[in-house]
Scaffold this active site. Structure first.
Site, mmCIF file in Angstrom:
data_model
loop_
_atom_site.group_PDB
_atom_site.id
_atom_site.type_symbol
_atom_site.label_atom_id
_atom_site.label_comp_id
_atom_site.label_asym_id
_atom_site.label_seq_id
_atom_site.Cartn_x
_atom_site.Cartn_y
_atom_site.Cartn_z
ATOM 1 N N HIS A 1 0.812 -1.222 0.000
ATOM 2 C CA HIS A 1 0.000 0.000 0.000
ATOM 3 C C HIS A 1 0.843 1.269 0.000
ATOM 4 O O HIS A 1 0.350 2.344 -0.359
ATOM 5 C CB HIS A 1 -0.972 0.005 1.189
ATOM 6 C CG HIS A 1 -0.323 0.221 2.523
ATOM 7 N ND1 HIS A 1 0.110 -0.827 3.305
ATOM 8 C CD2 HIS A 1 -0.045 1.351 3.200
ATOM 9 C CE1 HIS A 1 0.628 -0.335 4.418
ATOM 10 N NE2 HIS A 1 0.555 0.973 4.381
ATOM 11 N N LYS B 1 0.560 5.632 -2.305
ATOM 12 C CA LYS B 1 0.620 6.996 -1.786
ATOM 13 C C LYS B 1 1.098 7.957 -2.884
ATOM 14 O O LYS B 1 2.054 7.676 -3.606
ATOM 15 C CB LYS B 1 1.557 7.066 -0.576
ATOM 16 C CG LYS B 1 1.075 6.228 0.607
ATOM 17 C CD LYS B 1 2.039 6.324 1.769
ATOM 18 C CE LYS B 1 1.604 5.450 2.936
ATOM 19 N NZ LYS B 1 0.312 5.874 3.495
ATOM 20 N N GLU C 1 6.409 5.540 13.662
ATOM 21 C CA GLU C 1 5.012 5.471 14.085
ATOM 22 C C GLU C 1 4.904 5.812 15.562
ATOM 23 O O GLU C 1 5.802 5.479 16.349
ATOM 24 C CB GLU C 1 4.440 4.072 13.849
ATOM 25 C CG GLU C 1 4.453 3.607 12.406
ATOM 26 C CD GLU C 1 3.909 2.202 12.273
ATOM 27 O OE1 GLU C 1 2.715 2.054 11.978
ATOM 28 O OE2 GLU C 1 4.679 1.246 12.492
ATOM 29 N N ASP D 1 8.282 -6.960 9.147
ATOM 30 C CA ASP D 1 7.040 -6.234 8.898
ATOM 31 C C ASP D 1 7.231 -5.066 7.933
ATOM 32 O O ASP D 1 6.334 -4.760 7.145
ATOM 33 C CB ASP D 1 6.474 -5.719 10.222
ATOM 34 C CG ASP D 1 5.077 -5.136 10.091
ATOM 35 O OD1 ASP D 1 4.278 -5.675 9.304
ATOM 36 O OD2 ASP D 1 4.785 -4.141 10.775
ATOM 37 N N HIS E 1 7.988 -2.274 2.464
ATOM 38 C CA HIS E 1 7.805 -0.823 2.442
ATOM 39 C C HIS E 1 9.117 -0.057 2.232
ATOM 40 O O HIS E 1 9.232 0.764 1.312
ATOM 41 C CB HIS E 1 7.170 -0.339 3.749
ATOM 42 C CG HIS E 1 5.813 -0.914 4.004
ATOM 43 N ND1 HIS E 1 4.957 -1.314 3.003
ATOM 44 C CD2 HIS E 1 5.138 -1.141 5.152
ATOM 45 C CE1 HIS E 1 3.835 -1.763 3.524
ATOM 46 N NE2 HIS E 1 3.920 -1.666 4.824
ATOM 47 N N LYS F 1 8.040 1.619 16.243
ATOM 48 C CA LYS F 1 6.749 1.935 16.846
ATOM 49 C C LYS F 1 6.950 2.700 18.150
ATOM 50 O O LYS F 1 8.016 2.645 18.757
ATOM 51 C CB LYS F 1 5.951 0.652 17.093
ATOM 52 C CG LYS F 1 5.502 -0.036 15.806
ATOM 53 C CD LYS F 1 4.574 -1.188 16.089
ATOM 54 C CE LYS F 1 4.012 -1.748 14.786
ATOM 55 N NZ LYS F 1 3.149 -0.790 14.080
#
Length: 511
Positions: free
Chosen positions: A200, A204, A238, A257, A262, A362
């Site tokens: 995804h 963007k 994040e 992840d 990404h 995170k």
């Protein structure tokens, strides 16, 4: 699909062709939070019409009306929350939602039961179009199983009057071997041009703008190489924790992840050579070459050039939050990393000797995804005999989220009688120049899949090259309990700063 064919795609203002879109895992968060809102936005923009039939597939026994009602409740709830935020989009358009909802149906079926696939065939037969897209919004363990059963049911066979495509979500494997096995299983029953491995991040606007900015502006190419670039930083920070995904994160960690998908996609966009044409094959081939050129590292090098971190108790935006080991479904002595920083090299002529620093984590101080390209200093400073002889480096900042845009840092004299230099930013924010419709980031990807454009989707070799590049770190960390704790709400572990400090560099500030 050849490069020439892919450049002859319908323009993005043209409505997608009639199709059946099957959403496997119809009750999952991905479908309700991202895919259905994306379909609503595509309907709003006139890019999909009444000839698109959306069929949710899952094992739960609910009626069409119950399923539509569940989605409607969520859409209204999310719309109300966003509408309460100043400057956000208007409330849900009930008429528009009703137009989309009437094309949503539900199919109760076990993914491992052949009768499910017979029912899918019957839905296609009754729909009035033979085109079908199968979106696997399921747990990864079902990917190969579902695709194999689709093939055995004859549902992947294409003809002059029909296309059949499969969208596969991440994670695509958990290491090099599992990615290779999954690719082998998929490509044993269908062609690569039918497979849409989705990331995804590539949906963007600012990610897509990397290619446009690089290759439509002649001034960039002159200094986009190791003669002028000192190093490149790619960051995905994040503020959220693992939330309710403790089970998943314990098996995955930050490296698996985020990095081979990404962050490597962003790296490839920055480092790729100009493609021969702006078509799927040409663009994806250049990206695959970049990821394949990432230097393999020995176990000792991988340990030296990486940092594993894990968030502890702290404060994020003034709120006290628990540490990772206190999160739901996380082992109290877990050594799973929630932060990772890597130092990599791309061994080709353009980037020889230029380090690429990647970091993601995170529960950090800010939510920020950016690419910072740091340029080499001027060869000599005429200010060496003054108090301003130590000048800051020039950076080109590509801001992916939030506050999307591009900025260039440079030095300028401050007004006054004494020689004082300050750092100035020149650039643009998307919101200042373009009217951007609310989006999830999946709209472009869904639309491209339906028109048959694979440019923004990953090819098998790119996936495997990514895992090949991170495999040395996975191997070096095997059985490792050395994880650096960092306070939630901080910039990450001190060891990540040391990774750059030992090279005489520092991370670009995310503030």
């Amino acid at each position: 699909m050849t490069a020439a064919q892919s450049t002859n795609r319908p323009p993005r203002s043209q409505m997608a062709p009639p199709a059946n879109l099957f959403l496997f895992g119809a009750h999952g968060d991905l479908v309700k939070r991202l895919l259905v809102p994306s379909l609503y936005n595509l309907t709003r923009d006139g890019l999909v019409g009444d000839a698109l039939h959306i069929i949710g597939v899952d094992h739960n026994k609910v009626s069409d009306d119950e399923y539509r009602g569940k989605l409607a409740d969520f859409m209204h709830e999310m719309s109300a929350k966003r509408s309460n935020v100043e400057g956000s989009e208007p409330a849900l358009d009930d008429k528009l939602w009703g137009r989309l909802a009437q094309r949503i149906t539900y199919l109760t079926g076990d993914f491992l039961d052949d009768s499910t696939y017979q029912a899918i065939a019957e839905r296609i037969q009754a729909s009035g179009t033979r085109n079908a897209v199968f979106y696997l919004a399921t747990a990864p363990r079902f990917f190969c199983e579902v695709i194999t059963r689709l093939a055995h049911a004859g549902l992947l066979q294409e003809g002059d009057d029909q296309f059949r495509r499969v969208v596969v979500e991440k994670p695509f494997g958990s290491d090099l071997k599992t990615a290779q096995d999954l690719n082998a299983g998929i490509l044993a029953v269908m062609d690569e041009r039918q497979v849409y491995r989705i990331d995804h991040y590539l949906g963007k606007e600012t990610v897509q703008n990397i290619l446009v900015s690089r290759f439509s502006n002649g001034l960039f190419e002159a200094f986009w190489n190791n003669h002028y670039v000192d190093h490149v930083e790619i960051t995905a920070a994040e503020t959220v924790g693992v939330e309710q995904r403790g089970n998943f994160y314990e098996r995955t960690g930050a490296l698996r992840d985020m990095v081979p998908n990404h962050l490597f996609q962003l790296l490839a966009m920055v480092a790729m050579e100009p493609p021969a044409a702006f078509g799927a094959d040409a663009v994806r081939s250049e990206k695959a070459k970049v990821v394949a050129a990432i230097r393999p590292q020995s176990a000792d090098e991988a340990r030296r050039n990486s940092v594993r971190g894990q968030y502890a108790t702290g404060e994020v935006n003034g709120t006290r939050v628990p540490g990772y080991r206190e999160e739901n479904r996380v082992a109290p002595d877990s050594c799973t990393e929630t932060y990772v920083a890597l130092k990599l090299w791309v061994d080709n002529w353009r980037w020889a000797g230029v380090p690429f620093y990647l970091r993601t984590g995170k529960r950090l101080a800010v939510r920020n995804t950016q690419i910072a390209i740091c340029f080499k200093p001027a060869p000599m400073s005429p200010f060496r005999d003054t108090h301003v002889h130590r000048m800051r480096p020039n950076y080109l900042i590509i801001q992916i989220q939030p506050d999307e845009g591009m900025w260039f840092d440079f030095q300028a004299k401050k007004p006054g009688t004494t020689l004082e230099i300050d750092n100035i930013q020149m650039g643009f924010a998307y919101s200042d120049f373009f009217k951007m419709q609310p989006s999830t980031g999946y709209e472009t990807l869904l639309y491209d899949c339906m028109i048959g454009d694979q440019t923004l989707f990953q090819r098998a070799d790119n996936i495997e090259n990514g895992w090949r590049a991170v495999q040395p770190f996975l191997d070096a960390w095997e059985g490792c309990t050395d994880v650096h704790l960092y306070a939630a709400g901080s910039d990450g572990p001190d060891a990540a700063d040391e990774l750059l400090r030992r090279d005489g560099r520092a991370w670009h500030s995310l503030e």
